[in-house]
Each structure stands twice: as structure tokens, then as C-alpha cells.
Design a protein around this motif. Structure first.
Motif, mmCIF file in Angstrom:
data_model
loop_
_atom_site.group_PDB
_atom_site.id
_atom_site.type_symbol
_atom_site.label_atom_id
_atom_site.label_comp_id
_atom_site.label_asym_id
_atom_site.label_seq_id
_atom_site.Cartn_x
_atom_site.Cartn_y
_atom_site.Cartn_z
ATOM 1 N N UNK A 102 -2.693 -1.361 3.330
ATOM 2 C CA UNK A 102 -1.978 -2.421 2.604
ATOM 3 C C UNK A 102 -1.309 -1.926 1.324
ATOM 4 N N UNK A 103 -1.945 -0.985 0.644
ATOM 5 C CA UNK A 103 -1.377 -0.442 -0.595
ATOM 6 C C UNK A 103 -0.141 0.400 -0.325
ATOM 7 N N UNK A 104 -0.171 1.203 0.728
ATOM 8 C CA UNK A 104 0.994 2.013 1.065
ATOM 9 C C UNK A 104 2.129 1.127 1.584
ATOM 10 N N UNK A 105 1.781 0.030 2.267
ATOM 11 C CA UNK A 105 2.803 -0.916 2.718
ATOM 12 C C UNK A 105 3.468 -1.594 1.516
ATOM 13 N N UNK A 106 2.671 -1.959 0.509
ATOM 14 C CA UNK A 106 3.236 -2.561 -0.706
ATOM 15 C C UNK A 106 4.126 -1.576 -1.449
ATOM 16 N N UNK A 107 3.718 -0.321 -1.468
ATOM 17 C CA UNK A 107 4.530 0.728 -2.094
ATOM 18 C C UNK A 107 5.896 0.814 -1.418
ATOM 19 N N UNK A 108 5.899 0.784 -0.090
ATOM 20 C CA UNK A 108 7.159 0.839 0.660
ATOM 21 C C UNK A 108 7.995 -0.417 0.401
ATOM 22 N N UNK A 109 7.340 -1.567 0.270
ATOM 23 C CA UNK A 109 8.039 -2.809 -0.034
ATOM 24 C C UNK A 109 8.813 -2.695 -1.348
ATOM 25 N N UNK A 110 8.213 -2.022 -2.299
ATOM 26 C CA UNK A 110 8.825 -1.885 -3.621
ATOM 27 C C UNK A 110 10.135 -1.119 -3.584
ATOM 28 N N UNK A 111 10.373 -0.388 -2.488
ATOM 29 C CA UNK A 111 11.631 0.352 -2.350
ATOM 30 C C UNK A 111 12.787 -0.557 -1.961
ATOM 31 N N UNK A 112 12.479 -1.810 -1.610
ATOM 32 C CA UNK A 112 13.505 -2.825 -1.438
ATOM 33 C C UNK A 112 14.309 -2.788 -0.159
ATOM 34 N N UNK A 113 13.770 -2.240 0.913
ATOM 35 C CA UNK A 113 14.484 -2.231 2.191
ATOM 36 C C UNK A 113 14.228 -3.554 2.910
ATOM 37 N N UNK A 114 15.201 -4.457 2.828
ATOM 38 C CA UNK A 114 15.015 -5.816 3.326
ATOM 39 C C UNK A 114 14.711 -5.869 4.817
ATOM 40 N N UNK A 115 15.243 -4.926 5.590
ATOM 41 C CA UNK A 115 15.026 -4.931 7.032
ATOM 42 C C UNK A 115 13.577 -4.603 7.397
ATOM 43 N N UNK A 116 12.829 -4.049 6.457
ATOM 44 C CA UNK A 116 11.435 -3.695 6.714
ATOM 45 C C UNK A 116 10.447 -4.719 6.155
ATOM 46 N N UNK A 117 10.949 -5.679 5.381
ATOM 47 C CA UNK A 117 10.060 -6.532 4.589
ATOM 48 C C UNK A 117 9.058 -7.318 5.439
ATOM 49 N N UNK A 118 9.512 -7.979 6.495
ATOM 50 C CA UNK A 118 8.611 -8.797 7.305
ATOM 51 C C UNK A 118 7.490 -7.940 7.908
ATOM 52 N N UNK A 119 7.872 -6.786 8.428
ATOM 53 C CA UNK A 119 6.880 -5.877 9.022
ATOM 54 C C UNK A 119 5.868 -5.420 7.979
ATOM 55 N N UNK A 120 6.349 -5.019 6.802
ATOM 56 C CA UNK A 120 5.458 -4.500 5.765
ATOM 57 C C UNK A 120 4.552 -5.588 5.198
ATOM 58 N N UNK A 121 5.070 -6.817 5.095
ATOM 59 C CA UNK A 121 4.234 -7.911 4.600
ATOM 60 C C UNK A 121 3.040 -8.153 5.514
ATOM 61 N N UNK A 122 3.253 -7.960 6.810
ATOM 62 C CA UNK A 122 2.132 -8.086 7.745
ATOM 63 C C UNK A 122 1.022 -7.112 7.356
ATOM 64 N N UNK A 123 1.381 -5.850 7.104
ATOM 65 C CA UNK A 123 0.372 -4.841 6.778
ATOM 66 C C UNK A 123 -0.211 -5.051 5.389
ATOM 67 N N UNK A 124 0.584 -5.567 4.459
ATOM 68 C CA UNK A 124 0.064 -5.870 3.124
ATOM 69 C C UNK A 124 -1.059 -6.894 3.210
ATOM 70 N N UNK A 125 -0.914 -7.842 4.135
ATOM 71 C CA UNK A 125 -1.866 -8.952 4.221
ATOM 72 C C UNK A 125 -3.023 -8.689 5.180
#
Length: 249
Positions: A221-244
Motif C-alpha cells: 500500500x505504501x509503494x502504491x501511494x508513492x506511485x500515486x503521488x507521481x500523478x499518472x491519472x490512468x493508473x489512479x484507480x488501480x493504485x487506489x485499490x492497492x492503497x486500500x
């Protein structure tokens, strides 16, 4: 310096080959501080003794900042796997062995991964409850002093003509625990759509490293949040799943 032969195009940068040199040319809006930091990070990893291309200079070309590296002639591991899919298991073994060598090395002058993750959480645009939970999780995890590549994927391992492995693209390197690096690589396999590959990778890494799968999953979840911070909108939904994802079976 000739900027004629393009070998890769990435967000905010283009990579060229000029003879025995590899030139990473950054866009004009790329932060000068980040470019100098990237070159310094690579040099620190180089001093650890790992097989990496040498940094030759930081310069300007066509009014833009560039980092010049030694060019490594060969094929990336993902290209080799694409050419010989029947050797997939062999290449996965090679990939994991290379990462274990990285994670066994130390470079104490590198930024601490936990510090970087703590900063990235605030930039990930997460609900306050999720942010609090992730900070509590991060606080409970070890600091570590091993080199973590931070973006280790088969495309960043080059096999040269002498069958030697060279690791490239060290811009995300930091010092931390191997489990955190494996968590990032696991996510990269998922992002590439290689779900079976992600599971094979994780099982093999755990087998060879002796690290329990649960220790790696704590970092996902922490590495997914780190990737989210890079702002790639096309990845956001996928990464939010792993964050949660809090608990794993």
C-alpha cells in the motif's frame, strides 16, 4: 555530442546513443535540482560495486540538461523473454538473482526510503483516514540500510555480449529494506498487465531471499501511494485499490 539516434522516449526525457555514450536529455521544464540529484544518486550506487553504467558527465545540449552515461550494448531482459518465451522461468530466476544482489549491497549516503515515502503520502491526494493509517503503517516498519532500486523491472536489466547483467535507471534508488523494493517490483508487474508474472516473481523472490511474503505485502500500500503521488491519472484507480488493501490472505 550527437543527438541523432533515439533509443528510448520517456515522460519528460529522451535517451540517445552517441557511440559508446548514452545521453539522457531532459525537457526544459525538468527541475535542475532533480537532474543533479539523479546523477549523484547513480554515482553513489556506482561506488557500491554493483554492475551499473558509469556516469561520465552532467552537461547541457540544445539548451537542455543532460546526463551522459557509459553505453551498455546488449538486450534488456524483457526483450530476451519476448524473443524466447519458452525460457520465461530461466529469465525470471535471473531477474530475481539480480535484484537480490542489489538488495544485498549498501550505500549509506543514499536517501532513506522511509523518508521519501513519508513525503510522498502527502502528495498522493488521499482521504485523511487513509493517510493516517498509512503513516501509522510506515512508522511501524524498519528503516534498513540496503540499496533499493525503486523501479526494478525486466526492462532495466541489460544482458551484454559477455552474458553479464547491468542494471540501469537508478533515479528512484534509496536505502531501505529489501521487502520494500520487492513490493515496488511486484506492483510494476501488475501495472504492466503481467498478473501471472507478478505472482511468480513474488513467490520466487520470497523463496530465494528467505523473506516471508507477508513482510513484502506490508509495503505494497505504501509503494502504491508513492506511485500515486507521481500523478499518472490512468493508473489512479488501480493504485487506489492497492492503497486500500490492508490485510492479505
Amino acid at each position: 555530442m550527437k543527438l541523432e539516434k533515439i533509443i528510448a522516449v520517456r515522460t519528460s526525457k529522451t535517451v540517445f546513443r552517441d557511440g559508446d555514450k548514452c545521453i539522457k536529455l531532459f525537457d526544459q521544464d525538468h527541475s535542475k535540482a532533480k537532474i543533479l540529484s539523479e546523477a549523484a544518486t547513480h554515482a553513489k550506487v556506482e561506488e557500491s560495486g554493483l554492475n551499473v553504467p558509469k556516469v561520465l558527465e552532467v552537461t547541457k545540449a540544445e539548451g537542455k540538461w543532460a546526463i551522459v552515461y557509459e553505453f551498455i550494448s546488449g538486450k534488456t531482459l524483457d526483450r530476451l523473454a519476448g524473443e524466447a518465451p519458452e525460457r520465461a522461468d530461466e529469465y525470471m530466476e535471473r531477474f530475481v538473482e539480480a535484484q537480490l544482489k542489489i538488495n544485498a549491497a549498501k550505500a549509506h549516503s543514499l536517501e532513506k526510503l522511509k523518508d521519501r515515502l513519508a513525503e510522498s503520502l502527502f502528495a498522493a491526494d488521499l482521504p485523511s483516514a487513509t493517510l493516517y493509517e498509512l503513516h501509522m503503517r510506515l512508522e511501524s516498519l524498519p528503516v534498513g540500510d540496503r540499496i533499493c532500486h525503486g523501479d526494478f523491472a525486466p526492462s532495466n536489466l541489460i544482458v551484454n555480449g559477455e552474458d553479464e547483467d547491468y542494471i540501469v535507471d537508478w533515479s528512484h534508488a534509496a536505502q531501505g529494506v529489501p521487502a520494500a523494493d520487492a513490493a515496488r517490483t511486484y506492483l510494476l508487474f501488475w501495472l504492466a498487465g503481467e498478473i501471472d508474472g507478478a505472482d511468480r516473481y513474488l513467490s520466487l523472490y520470497c523463496e530465494k531471499s528467505g523473506i516471508a511474503k507477508a513482510e513484502i505485502q506490508k509495503w505494497i500500500p505504501l509503494r502504491a501511494a508513492e506511485r500515486l503521488a507521481q500523478g499518472k491519472t490512468e493508473e489512479r484507480e488501480f493504485l487506489l485499490y492497492w492503497v486500500n488493501v490492508v490485510d492479505y490472505e
